[in-house]
Design a protein around this motif. Structure first.
Motif, PDB file in Angstrom:
ATOM      1  N   GLN A 115       0.850  -1.189   0.000  1.00 26.68           N
ATOM      2  CA  GLN A 115       0.000   0.000   0.000  1.00 26.68           C
ATOM      3  C   GLN A 115       0.887   1.241   0.000  1.00 26.68           C
ATOM      4  O   GLN A 115       1.746   1.406   0.843  1.00 26.68           O
ATOM      5  CB  GLN A 115      -0.899   0.009   1.224  1.00 26.68           C
ATOM      6  N   VAL A 116       0.651   2.111  -0.964  1.00 25.31           N
ATOM      7  CA  VAL A 116       1.431   3.326  -1.079  1.00 25.31           C
ATOM      8  C   VAL A 116       0.922   4.361  -0.089  1.00 25.31           C
ATOM      9  O   VAL A 116      -0.277   4.582   0.044  1.00 25.31           O
ATOM     10  CB  VAL A 116       1.349   3.887  -2.502  1.00 25.31           C
ATOM     11  N   GLN A 117       1.856   4.970   0.600  1.00 19.91           N
ATOM     12  CA  GLN A 117       1.493   6.027   1.540  1.00 19.91           C
ATOM     13  C   GLN A 117       2.488   7.173   1.431  1.00 19.91           C
ATOM     14  O   GLN A 117       3.700   6.953   1.409  1.00 19.91           O
ATOM     15  CB  GLN A 117       1.511   5.496   2.979  1.00 19.91           C
ATOM     16  N   LEU A 118       1.959   8.389   1.355  1.00 20.78           N
ATOM     17  CA  LEU A 118       2.757   9.600   1.439  1.00 20.78           C
ATOM     18  C   LEU A 118       2.241  10.382   2.635  1.00 20.78           C
ATOM     19  O   LEU A 118       1.036  10.658   2.714  1.00 20.78           O
ATOM     20  CB  LEU A 118       2.630  10.437   0.167  1.00 20.78           C
ATOM     21  N   VAL A 119       3.136  10.735   3.542  1.00 21.65           N
ATOM     22  CA  VAL A 119       2.726  11.426   4.761  1.00 21.65           C
ATOM     23  C   VAL A 119       3.541  12.698   4.909  1.00 21.65           C
ATOM     24  O   VAL A 119       4.768  12.644   5.063  1.00 21.65           O
ATOM     25  CB  VAL A 119       2.903  10.535   6.004  1.00 21.65           C
ATOM     26  N   GLU A 120       2.853  13.839   4.862  1.00 23.50           N
ATOM     27  CA  GLU A 120       3.511  15.128   5.019  1.00 23.50           C
ATOM     28  C   GLU A 120       3.582  15.519   6.492  1.00 23.50           C
ATOM     29  O   GLU A 120       2.722  15.134   7.296  1.00 23.50           O
ATOM     30  CB  GLU A 120       2.764  16.236   4.271  1.00 23.50           C
ATOM     31  N   SER A 121       4.599  16.309   6.813  1.00 23.69           N
ATOM     32  CA  SER A 121       4.732  16.872   8.154  1.00 23.69           C
ATOM     33  C   SER A 121       5.520  18.165   8.060  1.00 23.69           C
ATOM     34  O   SER A 121       6.114  18.455   7.012  1.00 23.69           O
ATOM     35  CB  SER A 121       5.427  15.886   9.104  1.00 23.69           C
ATOM     36  N   GLY A 122       5.517  18.922   9.146  1.00 20.09           N
ATOM     37  CA  GLY A 122       6.324  20.131   9.198  1.00 20.09           C
ATOM     38  C   GLY A 122       5.560  21.424   9.040  1.00 20.09           C
ATOM     39  O   GLY A 122       6.147  22.506   9.123  1.00 20.09           O
ATOM     40  N   GLY A 123       4.264  21.339   8.785  1.00 22.31           N
ATOM     41  CA  GLY A 123       3.481  22.560   8.660  1.00 22.31           C
ATOM     42  C   GLY A 123       3.295  23.241  10.005  1.00 22.31           C
ATOM     43  O   GLY A 123       3.651  22.699  11.052  1.00 22.31           O
ATOM     44  N   GLY A 124       2.738  24.441   9.966  1.00 23.42           N
ATOM     45  CA  GLY A 124       2.493  25.163  11.205  1.00 23.42           C
ATOM     46  C   GLY A 124       2.258  26.629  10.956  1.00 23.42           C
ATOM     47  O   GLY A 124       2.033  27.054   9.817  1.00 23.42           O
ATOM     48  N   LEU A 125       2.316  27.400  12.035  1.00 17.84           N
ATOM     49  CA  LEU A 125       2.127  28.842  11.979  1.00 17.84           C
ATOM     50  C   LEU A 125       3.489  29.523  12.010  1.00 17.84           C
ATOM     51  O   LEU A 125       4.319  29.219  12.884  1.00 17.84           O
ATOM     52  CB  LEU A 125       1.278  29.299  13.167  1.00 17.84           C
ATOM     53  N   VAL A 126       3.714  30.441  11.095  1.00 21.39           N
ATOM     54  CA  VAL A 126       4.986  31.150  11.025  1.00 21.39           C
ATOM     55  C   VAL A 126       4.718  32.601  10.666  1.00 21.39           C
ATOM     56  O   VAL A 126       3.745  32.904   9.970  1.00 21.39           O
ATOM     57  CB  VAL A 126       5.936  30.475  10.000  1.00 21.39           C
ATOM     58  N   GLN A 127       5.584  33.488  11.136  1.00 19.53           N
ATOM     59  CA  GLN A 127       5.428  34.903  10.823  1.00 19.53           C
ATOM     60  C   GLN A 127       5.941  35.200   9.423  1.00 19.53           C
ATOM     61  O   GLN A 127       6.808  34.471   8.899  1.00 19.53           O
ATOM     62  CB  GLN A 127       6.204  35.743  11.831  1.00 19.53           C
ATOM     63  N   PRO A 128       5.437  36.248   8.798  1.00 16.52           N
ATOM     64  CA  PRO A 128       5.970  36.644   7.483  1.00 16.52           C
ATOM     65  C   PRO A 128       7.481  36.831   7.551  1.00 16.52           C
ATOM     66  O   PRO A 128       8.002  37.394   8.516  1.00 16.52           O
ATOM     67  CB  PRO A 128       5.253  37.969   7.207  1.00 16.52           C
ATOM     68  N   GLY A 181       9.483  34.316   7.754  1.00 18.58           N
ATOM     69  CA  GLY A 181      10.017  33.130   8.399  1.00 18.58           C
ATOM     70  C   GLY A 181      10.203  31.960   7.444  1.00 18.58           C
ATOM     71  O   GLY A 181       9.955  32.081   6.235  1.00 18.58           O
ATOM     72  N   SER A 182      10.625  30.835   8.018  1.00 16.86           N
ATOM     73  CA  SER A 182      10.912  29.635   7.228  1.00 16.86           C
ATOM     74  C   SER A 182      10.243  28.414   7.841  1.00 16.86           C
ATOM     75  O   SER A 182      10.013  28.360   9.058  1.00 16.86           O
ATOM     76  CB  SER A 182      12.427  29.383   7.182  1.00 16.86           C
ATOM     77  N   LEU A 183       9.953  27.462   6.983  1.00 12.05           N
ATOM     78  CA  LEU A 183       9.476  26.141   7.392  1.00 12.05           C
ATOM     79  C   LEU A 183      10.065  25.108   6.449  1.00 12.05           C
ATOM     80  O   LEU A 183      10.313  25.418   5.277  1.00 12.05           O
ATOM     81  CB  LEU A 183       7.952  26.035   7.325  1.00 12.05           C
ATOM     82  N   ARG A 184      10.245  23.897   6.946  1.00 11.32           N
ATOM     83  CA  ARG A 184      10.628  22.794   6.075  1.00 11.32           C
ATOM     84  C   ARG A 184       9.584  21.706   6.168  1.00 11.32           C
ATOM     85  O   ARG A 184       9.350  21.149   7.252  1.00 11.32           O
ATOM     86  CB  ARG A 184      12.000  22.218   6.436  1.00 11.32           C
ATOM     87  N   LEU A 185       8.957  21.432   5.044  1.00 11.74           N
ATOM     88  CA  LEU A 185       7.991  20.351   4.968  1.00 11.74           C
ATOM     89  C   LEU A 185       8.698  19.062   4.583  1.00 11.74           C
ATOM     90  O   LEU A 185       9.635  19.073   3.774  1.00 11.74           O
ATOM     91  CB  LEU A 185       6.903  20.659   3.943  1.00 11.74           C
ATOM     92  N   SER A 186       8.238  17.959   5.160  1.00 10.51           N
ATOM     93  CA  SER A 186       8.773  16.651   4.834  1.00 10.51           C
ATOM     94  C   SER A 186       7.661  15.762   4.314  1.00 10.51           C
ATOM     95  O   SER A 186       6.504  15.900   4.704  1.00 10.51           O
ATOM     96  CB  SER A 186       9.391  16.005   6.088  1.00 10.51           C
ATOM     97  N   CYS A 187       8.039  14.841   3.447  1.00  8.40           N
ATOM     98  CA  CYS A 187       7.086  13.869   2.900  1.00  8.40           C
ATOM     99  C   CYS A 187       7.749  12.506   3.005  1.00  8.40           C
ATOM    100  O   CYS A 187       8.780  12.263   2.359  1.00  8.40           O
ATOM    101  CB  CYS A 187       6.748  14.208   1.461  1.00  8.40           C
ATOM    102  N   ALA A 188       7.173  11.631   3.817  1.00 11.62           N
ATOM    103  CA  ALA A 188       7.689  10.282   3.987  1.00 11.62           C
ATOM    104  C   ALA A 188       6.922   9.339   3.069  1.00 11.62           C
ATOM    105  O   ALA A 188       5.694   9.280   3.131  1.00 11.62           O
ATOM    106  CB  ALA A 188       7.547   9.839   5.438  1.00 11.62           C
ATOM    107  N   ALA A 189       7.648   8.621   2.222  1.00 11.36           N
ATOM    108  CA  ALA A 189       7.027   7.717   1.257  1.00 11.36           C
ATOM    109  C   ALA A 189       7.240   6.277   1.692  1.00 11.36           C
ATOM    110  O   ALA A 189       8.333   5.894   2.107  1.00 11.36           O
ATOM    111  CB  ALA A 189       7.623   7.933  -0.121  1.00 11.36           C
ATOM    112  N   SER A 190       6.202   5.467   1.592  1.00 12.65           N
ATOM    113  CA  SER A 190       6.313   4.043   1.879  1.00 12.65           C
ATOM    114  C   SER A 190       5.470   3.270   0.876  1.00 12.65           C
ATOM    115  O   SER A 190       4.527   3.806   0.291  1.00 12.65           O
ATOM    116  CB  SER A 190       5.854   3.733   3.312  1.00 12.65           C
ATOM    117  N   GLY A 191       5.832   2.003   0.659  1.00 14.68           N
ATOM    118  CA  GLY A 191       5.094   1.163  -0.265  1.00 14.68           C
ATOM    119  C   GLY A 191       5.277   1.544  -1.712  1.00 14.68           C
ATOM    120  O   GLY A 191       4.492   1.166  -2.577  1.00 14.68           O
ATOM    121  N   ILE A 192       6.337   2.290  -1.998  1.00 13.82           N
ATOM    122  CA  ILE A 192       6.551   2.807  -3.346  1.00 13.82           C
ATOM    123  C   ILE A 192       8.048   2.789  -3.606  1.00 13.82           C
ATOM    124  O   ILE A 192       8.834   3.012  -2.694  1.00 13.82           O
ATOM    125  CB  ILE A 192       5.984   4.239  -3.473  1.00 13.82           C
TER     126      ILE A 192
END
Length: 125
Positions: A1-14, A16-27
């Motif tokens: 089973q293919v799964q993509l799971v994002e993380s790293g979102g949130g609230l940030v001030q103008p 600012g920086s964020l890093r989003l991650s995407c974990a892939a499995s079953g692919i």
């Protein structure tokens, strides 16, 4: 089973920086290209970036060029979106998606086979 799971979102001030991650499995991660998309309330889903398989060529929407960087770590089955100099108009739900297609520009959402559930990014003071 293919799964993509994002993380790293949130609230940030103008600014600012964020890093989003995407974990892939079953692919077979190395054989797929990956895109990041975003969707703001009341707006259509918008392509943000694309990173090819193997060579890691990248393409970006004009609205994020010079501010966002996508990368991949095939050994860890991870895809990333580094977002700098964030603006209020970057506020959206961000999605990771996988496609078997090789591209020389951003691909539309219809060309992607697998999608994550999304992670909220809010840019506000």
């Amino acid at each position: 089973q293919v799964q993509l799971v994002e993380s790293g979102g949130g609230l940030v001030q103008p600014g600012g920086s964020l890093r989003l991650s995407c974990a892939a499995s079953g692919i077979g991660l190395p054989y797929y290209a990956y895109g990041w998309f975003r969707q703001a309330p009341g707006k259509e889903r918008e392509g943000v970036s694309y990173i090819s398989s193997r060579d890691g060529y990248t393409y970006y929407a004009d609205s994020v060029k010079g501010r966002f960087t996508t990368s991949r770590d095939d050994a860890k089955n991870m895809v990333y979106l580094q977002m700098n100099s964030l603006r209020p108009e970057d506020t959206a739900v961000y999605y990771c998606a996988a496609t078997p297609f090789v591209a020389t520009a951003l691909l539309p959402a219809s060309e992607y086979d697998y999608w994550g559930q999304g992670t909220q990014v809010t840019v506000s003071s």
